[in-house]
Design an enzyme around this catalytic site. Structure first.
Site, PDB file in Angstrom:
ATOM      1  N   ASP A 114       0.816  -1.216   0.000  1.00 29.36           N
ATOM      2  CA  ASP A 114       0.000   0.000   0.000  1.00 29.36           C
ATOM      3  C   ASP A 114       0.848   1.265   0.000  1.00 29.36           C
ATOM      4  OD1 ASP A 114       1.054  -0.282   2.523  1.00 29.36           O
ATOM      5  OD2 ASP A 114      -0.804   0.167   3.591  1.00 29.36           O
ATOM      6  N   CYS A 143       5.147  -0.500   2.352  1.00 32.58           N
ATOM      7  CA  CYS A 143       5.704  -1.847   2.502  1.00 32.58           C
ATOM      8  C   CYS A 143       7.060  -1.864   3.203  1.00 32.58           C
ATOM      9  CB  CYS A 143       5.788  -2.557   1.154  1.00 32.58           C
ATOM     10  SG  CYS A 143       6.872  -1.792  -0.061  1.00 32.58           S
ATOM     11  N   HIS A 192       8.841  -3.603  -4.217  1.00 33.42           N
ATOM     12  CA  HIS A 192       8.222  -4.076  -2.981  1.00 33.42           C
ATOM     13  C   HIS A 192       9.278  -4.603  -2.007  1.00 33.42           C
ATOM     14  CE1 HIS A 192       4.772  -5.306  -0.609  1.00 33.42           C
ATOM     15  NE2 HIS A 192       5.232  -6.535  -0.510  1.00 33.42           N
TER      16      HIS A 192
END
Length: 227
Positions: free
Chosen positions: A96, A99, A205
Site C-alpha cells: 500500500d 511496505c 516491494h
C-alpha cells in the site's frame, strides 16, 4: 499505471482501513526491544546462510526509476530463485506504499501494523540529524521530510539508513539486483545491536524475511495490552 503502482495499489484500501484503526504508542520502542531479543536465534540462522556472500557498500539514495514490466518480472523471478537457494521465505506485507515500513515493523515488533510508528521514528531521525542525510536528497529537504511523513509514501534507501541509525540495527537486504544479492546497511555512528532482514524486489516491494522453518503464521494482534 506503473509496475510499482500495480503491485502496491491492489491492497491499499483493505490495509489502510486496518492500519488507521490501530493507535500508536511510544511504548512500542520498549516492546520492540523485547521482541527483538527473541529474534536473535533466527537472525544468527539467517546470517549463517548468507555469510559467504559479499555485500556492497551502501550509499543512501532516494528511489530510482521504476522498471518496466518485463524487467520487473525478471527481477522477481531472480529474487524467488535466491530465496529458494538459501532456504529463505518472505512474510508478505501489504503493498500500500508502506511496505518498507511494514516489513521493518514486522522485524522489530513482529507486527506489520506498527508501520506508522516506524515511519514516525524514521522521519524524526531524518529531521533531528539532517546534516547526515540532506546531501543525498536531490530536492528541498523540508519538502522531502513533509512528503516522507505521509502514509503511503514509498520508503527509499535513505529511510533505510535512517532506520538503521534510529534502531541501532544492521539492515540486511536480499535483493533482486542482477549483480548484487546482498546489501547491508549499518548504523553510521555506533555498532549495531540487532539485525533486520528484508527482501527487496527492486523499486517495487519489500517483505520481511525469515528462514523457511522460522516463518511465522501471522495473526493480526490487538494492541490494547500495550497501555
Amino acid at each position: 499505471m506503473s509496475v510499482q503502482q500495480n503491485a502496491e495499489h491492489g491492497s491499499k484500501s483493505s490495509s489502510s482501513s486496518l492500519s488507521s484503526s490501530v493507535p500508536e504508542s511510544d511504548d512500542d520502542v520498549t516492546i520492540g526491544t523485547l521482541l527483538a531479543e527473541a529474534k536473535k536465534t533466527s537472525e544468527r540462522s539467517l546470517g549463517k546462510r548468507l555469510s559467504h556472500l559479499d555485500s556492497i557498500p551502501h550509499t543512501p539514495r532516494v528511489n530510482g526509476k521504476i522498471p518496466d514490466v518485463d524487467n520487473a518480472t525478471l527481477d522477481h523471478e531472480r529474487l524467488l530463485e535466491r530465496l529458494k537457494t538459501y532456504g529463505l521465505a518472505e512474510l508478505q506485507v501489504d503493498g500500500d506504499g508502506n511496505c518498507q515500513f511494514r516489513a521493518l515493523a514486522d522485524q522489530i515488533f513482529r507486527n506489520p501494523d506498527y508501520h506508522k510508528h516506524v515511519r514516525r521514528q524514521v522521519v524524526k531521525q531524518l529531521k533531528e540529524c539532517r546534516k547526515n542525510y540532506e546531501a543525498y536528497v536531490p530536492m528541498d529537504y523540508k519538502v522531502y521530510l513533509k512528503t516522507m511523513k505521509r502514509s503511503g509514501e514509498w520508503g527509499d534507501h535513505l529511510t533505510l539508513q535512517a532506520a538503521a541509525d534510529r534502531f541501532g540495527a544492521k539492515i540486511c537486504l536480499l535483493t533482486s539486483f542482477r549483480d548484487t544479492c546482498l546489501i547491508e546497511i549499518s548504523p553510521k555512528d555506533s555498532p549495531h545491536t540487532k539485525e533486520f532482514w528484508l527482501s527487496f524486489w527492486s523499486e517495487v516491494h519489500y517483505n520481511s524475511l525469515y528462514a523457511v522453518d522460522d516463518l511465522p503464521t501471522r495473526v493480526a494482534k490487538k494492541k490494547h495490552w500495550l497501555f
